[in-house]
Write an enzyme that holds these catalytic residues in place. Structure first.
Site, mmCIF file in Angstrom:
data_model
loop_
_atom_site.group_PDB
_atom_site.id
_atom_site.type_symbol
_atom_site.label_atom_id
_atom_site.label_comp_id
_atom_site.label_asym_id
_atom_site.label_seq_id
_atom_site.Cartn_x
_atom_site.Cartn_y
_atom_site.Cartn_z
ATOM 1 N N HIS A 17 0.844 -1.204 0.000
ATOM 2 C CA HIS A 17 0.000 0.000 0.000
ATOM 3 C C HIS A 17 0.884 1.261 0.000
ATOM 4 C CE1 HIS A 17 -3.056 -2.672 2.270
ATOM 5 N NE2 HIS A 17 -3.564 -2.460 1.063
ATOM 6 N N LYS A 41 -15.701 -8.015 5.241
ATOM 7 C CA LYS A 41 -14.867 -8.884 6.072
ATOM 8 C C LYS A 41 -14.872 -8.439 7.537
ATOM 9 C CE LYS A 41 -11.991 -7.859 2.185
ATOM 10 N NZ LYS A 41 -10.825 -7.075 1.794
ATOM 11 N N ARG A 90 -1.933 -5.753 -8.250
ATOM 12 C CA ARG A 90 -0.781 -6.640 -8.037
ATOM 13 C C ARG A 90 -0.772 -7.647 -9.178
ATOM 14 N NH1 ARG A 90 -2.785 -7.930 -2.142
ATOM 15 N NH2 ARG A 90 -4.577 -8.103 -3.485
ATOM 16 N N SER A 128 -2.745 -7.724 3.024
ATOM 17 C CA SER A 128 -2.950 -7.576 4.474
ATOM 18 C C SER A 128 -3.234 -8.930 5.104
ATOM 19 C CB SER A 128 -4.127 -6.636 4.740
ATOM 20 O OG SER A 128 -3.869 -5.366 4.209
#
Ligand code: PNS
Length: 160
Positions: A17, A41, A90, A128
């Site tokens: 990030h 989540k 990514r 993460s």
């Protein structure tokens, strides 16, 4: 003045990030790093903790502001008077979901452009979730997250 919003869960903010934040901070006059409050989540850190960590690690960039938002991203972008939403990409696996979100957001707000920034190759695999799993298993995370995040993760996971 060109303003961008970089939204995410940032649970927690990773080196990947930060790489995107550094690139976006060089590209825009103002960058709002925005923690989304309504992710599906179950979060590890509270929104307040995530904002606090982001503020600490984004302090070196005067053009970066950290905030939290609830509801529609494009509405929030308009509130910020942002012309652009920045998303990090990514691997190819990110693409389908991000493509869908970008097209939906364009339908909702044609005036807000989504811009994808590639993370550097060394962060391609980083997420993460991966960081939290490595930390839970006692692995080394110092190169994956900034020091304030490493400290908080260690504190949270320390046996009571
Ligand atoms: O880091 P994440 O978990 O991919 O971030 C998700 C986030 C906060 C960017 C996403 O959940 C989001 O955009 N939430 C806002 C809700 C919204 O606008 N939904 C409609 C999009 S089509």
């Amino acid at each position: 003045m060109l303003t961008a919003v970089y939204p995410g869960s940032f649970d927690p903010v990773t080196a990947g990030h930060l790489d995107v934040i550094a690139r976006a901070a060089r590209t825009f006059d103002e960058l709002v790093v925005a923690v989304g409050k309504n992710g599906g989540k179950a979060p590890f850190f509270t929104v307040e903790e995530r904002v606090e960590m982001l503020r600490e690690v984004c302090a070196p960039w005067p053009c970066v502001r950290v905030d939290a938002f609830e509801g529609m991203l494009v509405e929030y972008a308009r509130e910020c008077k942002a012309q652009v939403v920045v998303k990090g990409l990514r691997a190819v696996s990110d693409f389908e979901y991000e493509f869908q979100m970008a097209l939906a957001n364009r339908r909702l707000a044609p005036d807000v452009e989504t811009l994808f920034m590639m993370t550097s190759a060394e962060h391609l695999y980083l997420s993460s979730s991966l960081v939290k799993e490595i930390a839970r298993l006692g692995g080394e995370i110092s190169s994956l997250v900034p020091p304030p995040v490493e400290r908080r993760l260690r504190d949270r996971l320390r046996p009571q």
